[in-house]
Design an enzyme around this catalytic site. Structure first.
Site, PDB file in Angstrom:
ATOM      1  N   GLU A 511       0.803  -1.199  -0.213  1.00  0.00           N
ATOM      2  CA  GLU A 511       0.013  -0.057  -0.030  1.00  0.00           C
ATOM      3  C   GLU A 511       0.802   1.276   0.021  1.00  0.00           C
ATOM      4  O   GLU A 511       0.291   2.228  -0.640  1.00  0.00           O
ATOM      5  CB  GLU A 511      -0.922  -0.047   1.182  1.00  0.00           C
ATOM      6  CG  GLU A 511      -1.858   1.286   1.362  1.00  0.00           C
ATOM      7  CD  GLU A 511      -2.953   1.259   0.354  1.00  0.00           C
ATOM      8  OE1 GLU A 511      -2.938   0.397  -0.636  1.00  0.00           O
ATOM      9  OE2 GLU A 511      -3.443   2.321   0.300  1.00  0.00           O
ATOM     10  N   THR A 622     -11.146   8.635 -12.981  1.00  0.00           N
ATOM     11  CA  THR A 622     -10.257   7.819 -12.147  1.00  0.00           C
ATOM     12  C   THR A 622     -10.519   6.598 -11.619  1.00  0.00           C
ATOM     13  O   THR A 622      -9.977   5.708 -11.188  1.00  0.00           O
ATOM     14  CB  THR A 622     -10.052   8.926 -10.885  1.00  0.00           C
ATOM     15  OG1 THR A 622      -8.894   8.614 -10.005  1.00  0.00           O
ATOM     16  CG2 THR A 622     -11.376   8.874  -9.938  1.00  0.00           C
TER      17      THR A 622
HETATM   18  C1  DMJ Z   1     -10.462   3.968  -7.284  1.00  0.00           C
HETATM   19  O1  DMJ Z   1     -11.338   3.923  -6.649  1.00  0.00           O
HETATM   20  C2  DMJ Z   1      -9.786   5.325  -7.941  1.00  0.00           C
HETATM   21  O2  DMJ Z   1      -8.875   5.057  -8.828  1.00  0.00           O
HETATM   22  C3  DMJ Z   1      -9.574   6.437  -7.061  1.00  0.00           C
HETATM   23  O3  DMJ Z   1      -9.381   7.440  -7.697  1.00  0.00           O
HETATM   24  C4  DMJ Z   1      -8.489   6.029  -6.012  1.00  0.00           C
HETATM   25  N1  DMJ Z   1      -8.146   4.744  -6.051  1.00  0.00           N
HETATM   26  C5  DMJ Z   1      -9.192   3.571  -6.247  1.00  0.00           C
HETATM   27  C6  DMJ Z   1      -8.481   2.224  -6.513  1.00  0.00           C
HETATM   28  O4  DMJ Z   1      -7.078   2.163  -6.001  1.00  0.00           O
END
Ligand code: DMJ
Length: 647
Positions: A511, A622
């Site tokens: 992590e 994202t």
């Molecule tokens: C996802 O939900 C998205 O990428 C978010 O921006 C942050 N990270 C998690 C996965 O690790």
């Protein structure tokens, strides 16, 4: 006058017998309990609750683990919460099979059938926004008529004609090289395995618990269900898993209930649900997805009713529309990665509804951030939605900050390179990051440190590993003389993140990894050793492959596939692991929905030809949901010109 006591009757009892008094008291206490019960348990009682509870008490402690983004940051929490939102077992009486049975099977629709249907013009039958909800603050509503709310004017066919390439490529992105194709098929099999198990054991819940074979609901989505379904729609479609896609679509039609009254993370609902639905709509032309996205988008608007317009992190999805800051965020602040990760989806909500309000909300955030003074040009992670000032000076490209930077460059790209403010802010931020955060380790690895009021913390989170891809896709649009420099920086960061994988026993990354006290891209704390099926490292491999075609990125992706198969594949789904440094595996019993939407999608794209979701037409939100580049010049023909969303 003398009162004579009659037998069985008390002197003070208004002439009631003892037994009558008892019944009366019983009735009275029942009534009081009922009133309080109603106050605390009936929906929409939040405001009344406030009369009885202090402001802090009304913080949605049940949403406690915060946004997924934040959850990784909060290692001080009890173990159970360390790996992101966790916890609830399915409600009593809710079985997977009962829901499964109720779904009537329809013949699967193929990619080709979808195309045919669209050609038949059905895609233009838009559904209108629900018009009944009122905004508690009395501020603007999504349906404000003078903003031209009219979802009928978006033409899906016109949109398709503005794409430069077919979204699924010539042959659904099938690579000509047999070995690569075999690898791609393997990833597809992984998706099917993950999906089948979710469907079998957790259908309709948010996530699958693969060891205990049940569903997880959690508290991030305010009572919304089916996060894994919404997150999977586009992945299933792109992979050509059409029977599975049709099951998912049918669930959205019959069971996705947006009338929830719970407290949700604005950020998570936006990136997973709104993003997933938008993406499914743009890929398939199914009006269902569009109308659900618009309906949900409207429910998020009250979060912006703050003195500055910076939204708070938590919102009640019910008609109260009340919003809060996370209880753990200092001084009631909002989080950069949360309010800074709305732009792409909200621009598309405005496009589809022909209603400027969504875009105005995110442009307002942009303007405030542009104007405010930044320490050394950096953007701290906490901002007060009341004063509009930074609350403290912690800067990170990982958790709490990450996708804000991602959305700056992607906003520019998604605007067909017309959003100059986004461009300026992105390259300005990158310059500050390079000047203050980019470091070289003793062993020659480039990494991004965190910044705490001027002091560097030599730690890089798994989350920060998305930045290799981000810096790569932005390389072309900065100063021309910096293009190669950015590509090199992107490659170096991606290499470092790969090292964080190769230096573990499982070949999966922790992590967070550190570069101090003798550490080089390894976790030094027990609490940082876990891996929860995150995508960021693989995401960067995918972008770097597309940008350079260096075969090493496909090899690194394949190493990750093998490691996932070996350590994360359980009998009934994929699971995160508690320690990447030991091969004696301990599963965390959670198949995160982003594994389906991101990790497996990016792997599939890595082993596909570049014409599958070409970057000339699509940007990924994202959560890896592809959203199309908005080609204003093409979309605005004479008929639509006067209904433009105002800048
Ligand atoms: C996802 O939900 C998205 O990428 C978010 O921006 C942050 N990270 C998690 C996965 O690790």
């Amino acid at each position: 006058m003398v009162f004579r006591k009659l037998p069985g009757v008390s002197a003070s009892g208004m002439g009631l017998r003892l037994s009558q008094k008892f019944v009366f008291l019983l009735f009275l206490s029942g009534l009081v309990t009922l009133c309080f019960g109603a106050l605390f348990f009936l929906p929409d009682s939040v405001r009344l609750k406030r009369i009885f509870l202090s402001k802090t008490d009304t913080q949605p402690v049940t949403v406690g683990s915060g946004s997924e983004n934040d959850a990784r940051e909060h290692l001080k929490r009890p173990k159970e919460q360390e790996h992101g939102p966790r916890g609830m077992t399915p409600a009593k009486g809710e079985t997977n099979s009962s829901k499964l049975k109720s779904l009537s099977r329809k013949p699967p629709v193929s990619h080709e059938a979808t195309e045919e249907r669209l050609a038949g013009g059905k895609a233009q039958e838009d559904l209108t926004l629900p018009r009944s909800r009122t905004d508690p603050s009395g501020s603007e509503k999504a349906t404000t008529p003078d903003r031209g709310a009219n979802s009928d004017t978006f033409s899906y066919q016109k949109f398709k004609s503005c794409l430069l390439k077919a979204p699924l490529g010539r042959d659904n992105g099938k690579p000509s090289d047999p070995k690569t194709n075999e690898r791609r098929e393997k990833v597809k099999e992984m998706m099917k395995f993950a999906w089948d198990n979710y469907k079998r054991y957790a259908w309709g819940k948010n996530e699958l618990r693969p060891l205990t074979r049940n569903g997880h609901i959690g508290n991030m989505f305010g009572g919304l269900r089916g996060a894994s379904i919404i997150d999977s729609l586009d992945t299933l479609y792109v992979m050509g898993l059409m029977e599975e896609y049709n099951d998912a679509k049918e669930w959205v039609q019959t069971s996705l209930d947006l009338n929830s009254n719970g407290e949700a993370s604005l950020f998570e609902v936006n990136i997973r649900y709104v993003g997933g639905l938008l993406s499914a709509y743009y890929l398939t032309g199914e009006e269902l997805f569009k109308s659900k996205a618009l309906e949900l988008g409207e429910k998020l608007l009250p979060a912006f009713n703050t003195p500055t317009g910076i939204p708070r992190g938590v919102i009640n999805l019910g008609s109260s529309g009340t919003s809060w800051s996370w209880g753990w965020a200092s001084a009631g602040s909002s989080i950069l990665a949360e309010f800074g990760t709305l732009h792409l989806e909200f621009v598309h909500l405005s496009e589809l509804s022909n209603n400027a309000i969504y875009k105005e909300k995110v442009m307002n955030i942009r303007k405030l951030l542009n104007k405010i003074e930044k320490p050394h040009g950096l953007y701290p992670n906490f901002l007060s939605p009341v004063s509009g000032n930074w609350v403290q000076h912690h800067v990170s490209i990982g958790g709490l900050g990450d996708s804000f930077y991602e959305y700056l460059i992607k906003s520019f790209l998604m605007s067909d390179k017309t959003d100059d403010d986004a461009k300026k802010m992105y390259y300005g931020a990158l310059e500050a990051i390079e000047a203050n955060l980019v470091q070289k380790s003793a062993g020659g690895l480039t990494y991004l440190a965190e910044w705490r009021g001027g002091i560097l913390d030599h730690k890089m989170g798994h989350l920060a590993c998305f930045s290799g891809g981000m810096i790569g896709i932005g390389a072309d649009d900065g100063a021309p003389e910096k293009r190669q420099h950015y590509l090199d920086l992107a490659a170096e960061i991606t290499h470092t993140c790969h090292e964080s994988y190769t230096r573990s026993a499982t070949k999966l990354g922790p992590e967070a990894f550190r570069f101090d006290a003798g550490a080089e891209a390894t976790a030094t704390r027990l609490s940082d050793r876990y891996y929860i099926l995150r995508p960021e490292v693989i995401e960067s491999y995918m972008y770097m492959w597309r940008l350079t075609h260096d075969p090493k990125y496909r090899e690194w992706g394949w190493e990750a596939v093998e490691a996932l198969e070996q350590h994360c594949r359980a009998e009934s789904g994929f699971s995160g692991i508690r320690d990447v440094y030991t091969t004696t595996v301990s599963h965390d019993n959670m198949q995160q929905s982003f594994f389906l939407s991101e990790t497996l999608k990016y792997l599939y794209l890595l082993f596909s030809d570049d014409d599958l979701l070409p970057l000339e037409d699509w940007v990924f939100n994202t959560e890896a949901h592809p959203l199309p580049i908005v080609r204003k010049n093409c979309l605005q023909d004479e008929a639509t010109q006067d209904k433009t969303v105002s800048e």
